[in-house]
Enzyme design. Structure first.
Site, PDB file in Angstrom:
ATOM      1  N   PHE A  58       0.484  -1.319  -0.022  1.00  0.00           N
ATOM      2  CA  PHE A  58       0.409  -0.471  -0.207  1.00  0.00           C
ATOM      3  C   PHE A  58       1.238   1.409   0.260  1.00  0.00           C
ATOM      4  O   PHE A  58       0.141   2.470  -0.853  1.00  0.00           O
ATOM      5  CB  PHE A  58      -0.663   0.125   1.165  1.00  0.00           C
ATOM      6  CG  PHE A  58       0.138   0.285   2.645  1.00  0.00           C
ATOM      7  CD1 PHE A  58      -0.528   1.169   2.919  1.00  0.00           C
ATOM      8  CD2 PHE A  58       0.451  -0.738   2.990  1.00  0.00           C
ATOM      9  CE1 PHE A  58       0.816   2.100   3.946  1.00  0.00           C
ATOM     10  CE2 PHE A  58       0.806  -0.463   4.582  1.00  0.00           C
ATOM     11  CZ  PHE A  58       1.447   0.575   4.621  1.00  0.00           C
ATOM     12  N   LYS A  95      -0.904  -6.471  -9.147  1.00  0.00           N
ATOM     13  CA  LYS A  95      -2.019  -6.668  -8.465  1.00  0.00           C
ATOM     14  C   LYS A  95      -1.806  -5.534  -7.546  1.00  0.00           C
ATOM     15  O   LYS A  95      -0.761  -5.467  -6.568  1.00  0.00           O
ATOM     16  CB  LYS A  95      -2.099  -8.100  -8.206  1.00  0.00           C
ATOM     17  CG  LYS A  95      -2.568  -8.100  -7.144  1.00  0.00           C
ATOM     18  CD  LYS A  95      -3.273  -9.227  -6.099  1.00  0.00           C
ATOM     19  CE  LYS A  95      -3.034  -8.582  -4.548  1.00  0.00           C
ATOM     20  NZ  LYS A  95      -3.838  -7.750  -3.387  1.00  0.00           N
ATOM     21  N   SER A 127       6.148  -8.134   3.426  1.00  0.00           N
ATOM     22  CA  SER A 127       6.576  -8.100   4.410  1.00  0.00           C
ATOM     23  C   SER A 127       7.670  -9.616   4.398  1.00  0.00           C
ATOM     24  O   SER A 127       7.122 -10.328   3.237  1.00  0.00           O
ATOM     25  CB  SER A 127       5.283  -8.692   5.208  1.00  0.00           C
ATOM     26  OG  SER A 127       4.770  -9.987   5.159  1.00  0.00           O
ATOM     27  N   CYS A 177      10.094   0.875   3.756  1.00  0.00           N
ATOM     28  CA  CYS A 177      11.023  -0.167   4.265  1.00  0.00           C
ATOM     29  C   CYS A 177      12.193   0.765   4.757  1.00  0.00           C
ATOM     30  O   CYS A 177      13.153  -0.064   5.013  1.00  0.00           O
ATOM     31  CB  CYS A 177      11.314  -1.164   3.259  1.00  0.00           C
ATOM     32  SG  CYS A 177      11.782  -0.366   1.794  1.00  0.00           S
ATOM     33  N   GLU A 207       9.234  -4.827  12.789  1.00  0.00           N
ATOM     34  CA  GLU A 207       8.739  -3.499  11.683  1.00  0.00           C
ATOM     35  C   GLU A 207       7.748  -2.832  11.847  1.00  0.00           C
ATOM     36  O   GLU A 207       6.957  -4.375  11.792  1.00  0.00           O
ATOM     37  CB  GLU A 207       8.943  -3.786  10.297  1.00  0.00           C
ATOM     38  CG  GLU A 207       8.964  -3.703   9.611  1.00  0.00           C
ATOM     39  CD  GLU A 207       8.696  -3.087   7.647  1.00  0.00           C
ATOM     40  OE1 GLU A 207       9.558  -2.750   7.129  1.00  0.00           O
ATOM     41  OE2 GLU A 207       8.771  -4.539   8.170  1.00  0.00           O
TER      42      GLU A 207
END
Length: 510
Positions: free
Chosen positions: A154, A178, A231, A286, A390
């Protein structure tokens, strides 16, 4: 924002919008207000298979198109993004709620990536070896592979599109993309640009849905490779599927990045970069600095300056020009940050919440938005869950380290290996840290060690599960395969043929 319509997100397959009847939809939110602003369709397995068939059929023609012709479409897409720069940025700020200034920067970076991808005619040139043996030559050529599938997170709907699609199609492949169901609006506008530029049908297909979309790719022989930014657990699961189906994989996972402040650091430079690294994109990237380590000589000063600077960060609507940090993506993300504050403090061992961003004051129109302000927990130990997990939000842990070697050991022990930054004016510190930090990307006096489009982006260890990093030459290598061609030549009249003597008449007047 009243100037946006209700967003009915659609699939884009075979160069046209595609709608299914009788399928489930997910609500789409504006994180700045908490309002439902649209709906996202969850594609059926039949549509997922149809997208593969369409992309595979398009590949048969697209891969044979001369590379110069493919580049004309890359140029057209780039120009389409330039012409629609503000529209694309506002789309990101609306459903992803990245602050509008950062959204503009993200769109600009993708334009630069397209410029890099336009260099493919040079970067896919092969090699030629003459006379590797008697009358034998060998050459290496780079060829496309087929259909690729990509899954985006996202937080960077534009950037991840740029990492995957331009390089893939420039090299002659076709693509099924996607987007995240939480931030699909950017790609809807990109599909409009694809149509306006006349990009051949089926070269790029966009399908919305859950993770089972990607699961349909692993065992399909028409899929050549799979790309992900997400992730680490998701990357590992996709790696298993790719291995089972013998697919190439570019799988960028999670991170836990350290900013190390040495005793000779320029404190003003550090603070400016700290704000951007830790609170830019609301900490949802990230390469966000989520651990600040400092040596004992300046630890207290660093912490004091961090708190002072963080208090100046204005939090609010993604479209407010006076705001520095927008909301998180969802109420679940907000709760996750709250939970990790509690978990860290319960772990104890002397850590303390010195800046609490929970329940910050907001304008009336943003009362139901998904907000957490800058938060700092000091004196976190390496065994604290906050040090190793994280969180993906504006929550920063500080730790006192004995020296640079102590910090490097903590970096080495981390599950992740995305990025690490050092702030120093000492060349020995800078060079030693750069060599020895066990990460894929290092920053010296920068808080976001994000490479420019011409060099690879990606970490090591748990931060990169696949076979290649993104963008630059690594991106080209991922989306092409090397083929070796060995050729022996001989005279058509046989190996014993000898040339006949022939008279030669001079062309010079005598």
């Amino acid at each position: 924002m009243s100037d946006f319509p209700y967003l009915k997100i659609k699939h884009y397959i075979n160069g046209a919008w595609k709608e299914e009847t009788g399928v489930k939809t997910e609500p789409l939110y504006n994180p700045s207000t908490g309002e439902v602003i649209g709906e996202v369709p969850m594609a059926s397995s039949e549509l997922a298979k149809e997208a593969i068939a369409i992309a595979d059929e398009a590949y048969k023609t697209w891969s044979k198109l001369p590379v110069a012709k493919r580049m004309t479409y890359i140029y057209k897409i780039r120009q389409g993004m330039v012409d629609n720069h503000e529209k694309l940025a506002r789309a990101i700020a609306y459903d992803q709620a990245k602050h509008i200034s950062e959204a503009r920067g993200e769109v600009q970076r993708v334009i630069e990536i397209l410029e890099s991808a336009a260099c493919v005619p040079s970067t896919i040139q092969g090699e030629y070896l003459d006379q590797v043996a008697n009358n034998i030559s060998a050459r290496v050529i780079k060829q496309s592979l087929g259909v690729f599938g990509g899954v985006a997170p996202f937080n960077f709907p534009a950037l991840v599109f740029g990492w995957f699609i331009p390089y893939a199609i420039a090299a002659g492949n076709t693509f099924i993309f996607k987007p995240s169901t939480q931030s699909p609006y950017f790609m809807q506008i990109m599909c409009e640009i694809f149509m306006e530029t006349g990009l051949p049908a089926g070269v790029v297909n966009v399908i919305h849905g859950r993770r089972d979309i990607a699961e349909s790719w692993y065992d399909d022989s028409r899929i050549a490779g799979v790309c992900l930014v997400g992730s680490t657990p998701t990357a590992k699961k996709m790696a298993e599927g790719c291995a089972r189906g013998a697919k190439r994989s570019m799988l960028l996972g999670g991170a836990k990045n350290m900013l190390l402040v040495m005793e000779d650091a320029n404190m003003d430079v550090f603070i400016t970069n700290y704000l951007n690294s830790c609170y830019g994109s609301a900490g949802q990237r990230c390469l966000a600095g989520s651990i600040v380590a400092a040596v004992p000589e300046i630890y207290d000063e660093v912490l004091e300056r961090m708190i002072e600077a963080a208090k100046t960060v204005k939090v609010g609507d993604a479209f407010d020009p006076d705001v520095y940090m927008g909301p998180l993506i969802s109420q679940k993300a907000v709760q996750n940050v709250h939970n990790y504050i509690d978990i860290a403090l319960k772990h104890g061992q002397g850590c303390q919440l010195v800046l609490d961003g929970r329940n910050i004051p907001l304008p009336e129109k943003n009362k139901n938005g998904f907000f957490v302000g800058p938060s700092i927990i000091k004196d976190v130990t390496p065994c604290n869950p906050l040090f190793t997990t994280e969180v993906f939000g504006p929550l920063v842990a500080t730790i006192k380290v004995a020296d640079m070697d102590d910090a490097l050991e903590l970096v080495r022990r981390s599950e992740f290996g995305n990025g690490a930054c050092i702030f120093t004016q000492n060349m020995h510190y800078a060079e030693t840290f750069s060599r020895e930090a066990n990460v894929g990307m290092v920053g010296v006096n920068v808080g976001i060690c994000a490479p420019h489009p011409y060099v690879p982006f990606g970490g090591i260890k748990g931060s990169l599960i696949g076979t290649n990093k993104a963008q630059g030459k690594n991106g080209i290598d991922f989306f092409t395969q090397n083929k070796v061609i060995t050729v022996r030549t001989h005279h058509p009249k046989g190996p014993d043929h000898k040339p006949q003597n022939a008279s030669v008449r001079s062309c010079v007047a005598s």
